[in-house]
Write an enzyme that holds these catalytic residues in place. Structure first.
Site, PDB file in Angstrom:
ATOM      1  N   ASP A  82       2.671  -2.041   7.577  1.00 20.50           N
ATOM      2  CA  ASP A  82       4.033  -2.398   7.148  1.00 20.50           C
ATOM      3  C   ASP A  82       4.920  -1.218   7.540  1.00 20.50           C
ATOM      4  O   ASP A  82       5.453  -0.533   6.699  1.00 20.50           O
ATOM      5  CB  ASP A  82       4.089  -2.700   5.650  1.00 20.50           C
ATOM      6  CG  ASP A  82       3.613  -1.546   4.782  1.00 20.50           C
ATOM      7  OD1 ASP A  82       2.791  -0.721   5.245  1.00 20.50           O
ATOM      8  OD2 ASP A  82       4.076  -1.437   3.622  1.00 20.50           O
ATOM      9  N   HIS A 133      -1.265   9.272   3.442  1.00 23.08           N
ATOM     10  CA  HIS A 133      -1.976   8.116   2.903  1.00 23.08           C
ATOM     11  C   HIS A 133      -2.608   7.271   4.020  1.00 23.08           C
ATOM     12  O   HIS A 133      -3.831   7.121   4.092  1.00 23.08           O
ATOM     13  CB  HIS A 133      -1.020   7.236   2.094  1.00 23.08           C
ATOM     14  CG  HIS A 133      -0.363   7.911   0.955  1.00 23.08           C
ATOM     15  ND1 HIS A 133      -1.050   8.299  -0.176  1.00 23.08           N
ATOM     16  CD2 HIS A 133       0.930   8.267   0.750  1.00 23.08           C
ATOM     17  CE1 HIS A 133      -0.214   8.857  -1.035  1.00 23.08           C
ATOM     18  NE2 HIS A 133       0.998   8.857  -0.487  1.00 23.08           N
TER      19      HIS A 133
END
Length: 308
Positions: A13, A245
């Site tokens: 995303d 992340h």
């Protein structure tokens, strides 16, 4: 590409750390980036596809197809996007341009089904956004559950605090119903959650070095990343950098020894005050392997040696 390179599909995303994860994958000979599927999350699915194509073009990559997938969670509605974290368009303060390539006309869900059937047990799927695309694929074609070679997700906070609530990590919280499907599907699932990603800090000094040493590509990725680091400084004063992340999920695909994994039975809270929690259960069959420790220094060194 090495002969033994893993066949990789990335599901993104594309915001800041997704962009860094794409660069890490592209620059790593252990991986053969086969395709990229996009989802809503940090930005809309159309923005995610555009951002992905921009990042690939900046890296000089024009032969990796990009597929648009889910626009919304399975059963809920997403209306708010985290513009204050990843920037108004998702790529920090980097200048937007119209990429030469366009997204494929094929939907991401159909692409995933097709590829798992074409390359049974050969594909590593790394998902670093909401888990909706694969959940939709499993609903449409349940047979693919046995055809996935490896599934690595950036998501969850099993033994630590969440980042969107005190219990929940953002990707899981974004579509708890999709997460529930994946965690129950008996997949070869590795969970790279906040338990380990919050230990991986990309320092501002390294990003500034990108700009100094490579004003074109390095400068562009610095424009992307410095915005994210400023957000981290407001959220976690004194951090001096940002957590990697999504790149860590790619790192685990490259070298699993970056982390220590333990098999756990994890369930998803779909309702109530702790919605989105990845809950460790004391008994029952393990549903996944959860990363509980990371060699953060070795991972960061490896990441920096590749990404720019």
């Amino acid at each position: 590409m090495d002969v033994g390179a893993k066949l990789l599909i990335l599901d993104v995303d594309t915001g800041v750390d997704d962009a860094l994860a794409i660069a890490y994958a592209v620059r790593s000979p252990e991986l053969k980036l086969h395709g990229i599927t996009t989802c809503y999350g940090n930005v809309t699915v159309s923005e995610a596809a555009r951002n992905t194509l921009i990042v690939l073009e900046k890296l000089g990559v024009y032969d990796v197809p990009v597929f648009k997938g889910a626009e919304q969670p399975l059963k809920r509605k997403k209306e708010h996007y985290v513009r204050h974290i990843h920037g108004e368009h998702g790529l920090g303060e980097a200048e937007l341009f119209e990429p030469q390539n366009k997204p494929s006309g094929k939907n991401a869900v159909d692409y995933l089904i097709e590829q798992f059937r074409a390359y049974p047990k050969q594909i590593t799927l790394v998902m670093v956004g909401p888990l909706t695309n694969l959940a939709l694929a499993l609903q449409k074609a349940p047979d693919i559950a046995e055809l996935i070679g490896e599934l690595i997700i950036m998501g969850g906070a099993v033994r630590t605090r969440g980042n969107v609530t005190s219990h929940a990590e953002a990707n899981i919280h974004c579509d708890v119903d999709a997460a529930d499907i994946l965690f129950k599907a008996k997949l070869p699932l590795t969970v790279v959650g906040l338990d380990v990603t919050m230990e991986t800090l990309l320092p501002l000094s390294a990003v500034q070095q990108w700009r100094n040493e490579n004003p074109d590509i390095g400068g562009y990725f610095a424009d992307i990343t410095e915005f994210y680091i400023r957000f981290y400084e407001t959220r976690y004063p004194g951090s001096g950098g940002c957590a990697l992340h999504d790149p860590l999920a790619v790192g685990v695909a490259i070298d699993a020894s970056f982390v220590k994994r333990v098999p756990l039975n994890v369930a998803i809270d779909k309702t109530g005050d702790e919605i989105g929690r990845t809950r460790e259960l004391d008994d029952g069959e393990a549903t996944c392997e959860v990363c509980v420790e990371v060699d953060a220094e070795r991972f960061l060194t490896h990441f920096l040696s590749r990404v720019i």
